[in-house]
Design an enzyme around this catalytic site. Structure first.
Site, PDB file in Angstrom:
ATOM      1  N   SER A  25       0.879  -1.146  -0.042  1.00 52.64           N
ATOM      2  CA  SER A  25       0.032   0.191   0.143  1.00 52.64           C
ATOM      3  C   SER A  25       0.958   1.264  -0.143  1.00 52.64           C
ATOM      4  CB  SER A  25      -0.869   0.214   1.286  1.00 52.64           C
ATOM      5  OG  SER A  25      -1.471   1.303   1.460  1.00 52.64           O
ATOM      6  N   TYR A  72      -1.406  -1.053  10.743  1.00 50.72           N
ATOM      7  CA  TYR A  72      -1.757  -1.314   9.432  1.00 50.72           C
ATOM      8  C   TYR A  72      -0.599  -1.028   8.656  1.00 50.72           C
ATOM      9  CZ  TYR A  72      -3.909  -1.162   4.800  1.00 50.72           C
ATOM     10  OH  TYR A  72      -4.298  -1.585   3.416  1.00 50.72           O
TER      11      TYR A  72
HETATM   12  N1  LIG Z   1      -8.790  -0.407  -0.505  1.00 51.07           N
HETATM   13  C1  LIG Z   1      -7.639   0.234  -0.708  1.00 51.07           C
HETATM   14  O1  LIG Z   1      -7.734   1.325  -0.348  1.00 51.07           O
HETATM   15  C2  LIG Z   1      -6.451  -0.385  -0.482  1.00 51.07           C
HETATM   16  C3  LIG Z   1      -5.290   0.247  -0.511  1.00 51.07           C
HETATM   17  C4  LIG Z   1      -3.917  -0.315  -0.415  1.00 51.07           C
HETATM   18  C5  LIG Z   1      -3.915  -1.606  -0.252  1.00 51.07           C
HETATM   19  N2  LIG Z   1      -5.272  -2.416  -0.157  1.00 51.07           N
HETATM   20  C6  LIG Z   1      -5.102  -3.671   0.130  1.00 51.07           C
HETATM   21  O2  LIG Z   1      -5.592  -4.383  -0.918  1.00 51.07           O
HETATM   22  C7  LIG Z   1      -6.193  -5.637  -0.255  1.00 51.07           C
HETATM   23  C8  LIG Z   1      -7.388  -5.821  -0.553  1.00 51.07           C
HETATM   24  O3  LIG Z   1      -8.267  -4.969   0.111  1.00 51.07           O
HETATM   25  P1  LIG Z   1      -9.585  -4.313  -0.551  1.00 51.07           P
HETATM   26  O4  LIG Z   1      -9.494  -2.865  -0.580  1.00 51.07           O
HETATM   27  O5  LIG Z   1     -10.114  -5.072  -1.716  1.00 51.07           O
HETATM   28  O6  LIG Z   1     -10.654  -4.839   0.857  1.00 51.07           O
HETATM   29  P2  LIG Z   1     -11.953  -5.475   0.861  1.00 51.07           P
HETATM   30  O7  LIG Z   1     -13.031  -5.313  -0.270  1.00 51.07           O
HETATM   31  O8  LIG Z   1     -12.509  -5.548   2.327  1.00 51.07           O
HETATM   32  O9  LIG Z   1     -11.389  -7.031   0.696  1.00 51.07           O
HETATM   33  C9  LIG Z   1     -10.629  -7.868   1.494  1.00 51.07           C
HETATM   34  C10 LIG Z   1     -10.676  -9.409   1.250  1.00 51.07           C
HETATM   35  O10 LIG Z   1      -9.833  -9.710   2.191  1.00 51.07           O
HETATM   36  C11 LIG Z   1     -10.784 -10.967   2.617  1.00 51.07           C
HETATM   37  N3  LIG Z   1     -10.219 -11.565   3.977  1.00 51.07           N
HETATM   38  C12 LIG Z   1     -10.424 -10.801   4.974  1.00 51.07           C
HETATM   39  N4  LIG Z   1      -9.747 -11.590   6.046  1.00 51.07           N
HETATM   40  C13 LIG Z   1      -9.497 -12.900   5.529  1.00 51.07           C
HETATM   41  C14 LIG Z   1      -8.977 -14.028   6.133  1.00 51.07           C
HETATM   42  N5  LIG Z   1      -8.779 -14.183   7.441  1.00 51.07           N
HETATM   43  N6  LIG Z   1      -8.843 -15.111   5.414  1.00 51.07           N
HETATM   44  C15 LIG Z   1      -9.095 -14.946   3.906  1.00 51.07           C
HETATM   45  N7  LIG Z   1      -9.480 -13.677   3.527  1.00 51.07           N
HETATM   46  C16 LIG Z   1      -9.628 -12.605   4.247  1.00 51.07           C
HETATM   47  C17 LIG Z   1     -11.961 -10.630   2.556  1.00 51.07           C
HETATM   48  O11 LIG Z   1     -13.128 -11.921   2.452  1.00 51.07           O
HETATM   49  P3  LIG Z   1     -13.645 -12.410   3.423  1.00 51.07           P
HETATM   50  O12 LIG Z   1     -14.080 -11.707   4.660  1.00 51.07           O
HETATM   51  O13 LIG Z   1     -14.814 -13.348   2.736  1.00 51.07           O
HETATM   52  O14 LIG Z   1     -12.680 -13.735   4.076  1.00 51.07           O
HETATM   53  C18 LIG Z   1     -12.161  -9.832   0.994  1.00 51.07           C
HETATM   54  O15 LIG Z   1     -12.200 -10.468   0.014  1.00 51.07           O
HETATM   55  C19 LIG Z   1      -5.866  -5.706   1.123  1.00 51.07           C
HETATM   56  O16 LIG Z   1      -4.568  -6.427   1.353  1.00 51.07           O
HETATM   57  C20 LIG Z   1      -5.650  -4.110   1.522  1.00 51.07           C
HETATM   58  O17 LIG Z   1      -4.803  -3.995   2.782  1.00 51.07           O
HETATM   59  C21 LIG Z   1      -5.943  -1.973  -0.192  1.00 51.07           C
END
Ligand SMILES: NC(=O)c1ccc[n+]([C@@H]2O[C@H](COP(=O)([O-])OP(=O)(O)OC[C@H]3O[C@@H](n4cnc5c(N)ncnc54)[C@H](OP(=O)(O)O)[C@@H]3O)[C@@H](O)[C@H]2O)c1
Length: 249
Positions: free
Chosen positions: A142, A155
Site C-alpha cells: 500500500s 496497518y
Molecule cells: N482499498 C484500499 O484503499 C487499499 C489500499 C492499499 C492496499 N489495499 C490492500 O488490498 C487488499 C484487498 O483489500 P480491499 O480494499 O479489496 O478490501 P476488501 O474489499 O475489504 O477485501 C478484503 C478481502 O480480504 C478477505 N479477507 C479478510 N480476512 C481474511 C481472512 N482471514 N482469510 C481470508 N480472506 C480474508 C475478505 O474476504 P472474507 O471476509 O470473505 O474472508 C475480502 O475478500 C488488502 O490487502 C488491503 O490491505 C487496499
C-alpha cells in the site's frame, strides 16, 4: 490465444474489492482462477459469473490465518489444473485506530491476516514454485507500506512488512529460481475495506481519501496486476505504486 491461457492463478480475498476485480480480470485474460475467501457464497457467485463469461474458476473457502487452509487450496488447485502459476496474496483487513485507544485485539488481528496470512500463502506455494522453477507472487502492500499515517501505525507496519518480505523473496528467488515477485501499492481504493474500522477517530481521519468519483476503483488495481503477470518471462515488474490523481500523501 489469450495472454494467460494455460495459466492458473490463486487469489486470496477474492470475495470483494481488489481480489474480486483481479480474479475477474485474470479470468478474462484466459487464466483458470482459484477464488478463495472465508465467505464461500461470495466466491461461489464469482465463479459462476466467470463461468457465464466463458472462463474457468474454482471457488474454495480459505482463511489465510490457517496455514492448512492455504495448503489445501494449493493442493486442490494443482490436482484440478495441473499447476499453479500465479499467487495473488491479496487478503487483508484495515481496522485503523489511534494507538492511544489501545485496541490491542485489532492490532493483533491485523498482524494475523496481513502478515501471517501472507506468510502462510507464500509458504503454501513456494515448494511447488521451487519445483517448477517458475511462478509469480503478487503481494498487496500500500502507500501505507511507504509512508506512516497517524491512526494507521499498525496497518502501516503490516504493509511495510509485506513490502520487506516481497523484496526479500525477489532477491532470494527471482535470480536463482525464476520466481517473479510484484508488490502492488495502491492509494485509496473504494472497496469494503473501510468497513473494518471501528475507531470513529481513525475513520474520520481517513474518510476524505475515499471519495466516490475521485478515489481508485478495484478495477484500476486489477489492470495493474494483469499488466505485471502478462509481461514476458525475462521481465520482473517489482513494484507498482498507484495513487488516485487527487491524493497528495
Ligand atoms: N482499498 C484500499 O484503499 C487499499 C489500499 C492499499 C492496499 N489495499 C490492500 O488490498 C487488499 C484487498 O483489500 P480491499 O480494499 O479489496 O478490501 P476488501 O474489499 O475489504 O477485501 C478484503 C478481502 O480480504 C478477505 N479477507 C479478510 N480476512 C481474511 C481472512 N482471514 N482469510 C481470508 N480472506 C480474508 C475478505 O474476504 P472474507 O471476509 O470473505 O474472508 C475480502 O475478500 C488488502 O490487502 C488491503 O490491505 C487496499
Amino acid at each position: 490465444m489469450q495472454p494467460l491461457s494455460r495459466k492458473t492463478a490463486i487469489v486470496t480475498g477474492a470475495s470483494s474489492g481488489i481480489g474480486r476485480a483481479t480474479a475477474l480480470a485474470l479470468a478474462r485474460a484466459g487464466a483458470s482462477v482459484v477464488v478463495t475467501a472465508r465467505r464461500l457464497d461470495r466466491v461461489e457467485a464469482l465463479a459462476r459469473q466467470i463461468a457465464e463469461e466463458g472462463g474457468s474458476a474454482l471457488p474454495l473457502r480459505c482463511d489465510v490465518r490457517e496455514a492448512r487452509d492455504v495448503e489445501e487450496v494449493v493442493e486442490t488447485s494443482r490436482k484440478q489444473f495441473g499447476s499453479v502459476d500465479i499467487l495473488v496474496a491479496n487478503a487483508g483487513i484495515m481496522p485503523l485506530s489511534l494507538l492511544r485507544n489501545l485496541r490491542v485485539a485489532e492490532w493483533m488481528a491485523t498482524v494475523d491476516v496481513n502478515v501471517k496470512g501472507v506468510l502462510h500463502s507464500i509458504a503454501a506455494v513456494l515448494p511447488l514454485f521451487l519445483e517448477q522453477k517458475s511462478g509469480h507472487i503478487i503481494t498487496l502492500s500500500s502507500v501505507a507500506g511507504r509512508k506512516v499515517f497517524p491512526g494507521s501505525a499498525v496497518y502501516c507496519a503490516t504493509k511495510y512488512a509485506v513490502r520487506a518480505l516481497s523484496e526479500g523473496l525477489r532477491m532470494e528467488l527471482s535470480p536463482s529460481d525464476n520466481i517473479r515477485v510484484t508488490i502492488i501499492e495502491p492509494g485509496a481504493v473504494i472497496t469494503e475495506l473501510l468497513e473494518t474500522i471501528r475507531d470513529p477517530e481513525a475513520l474520520q481521519g481517513i474518510q476524505r481519501y475515499f471519495q466516490e468519483g475521485r478515489a481508485l476503483q478495484a478495477e484500476d488495481i486489477a489492470r495493474a496486476i494483469v499488466y505485471a503477470v502478462t509481461q514476458p518471462p525475462h521481465v520482473n515488474v517489482n513494484e507498482i505504486l498507484i495513487r488516485p490523481t487527487f491524493q497528495e500523501l
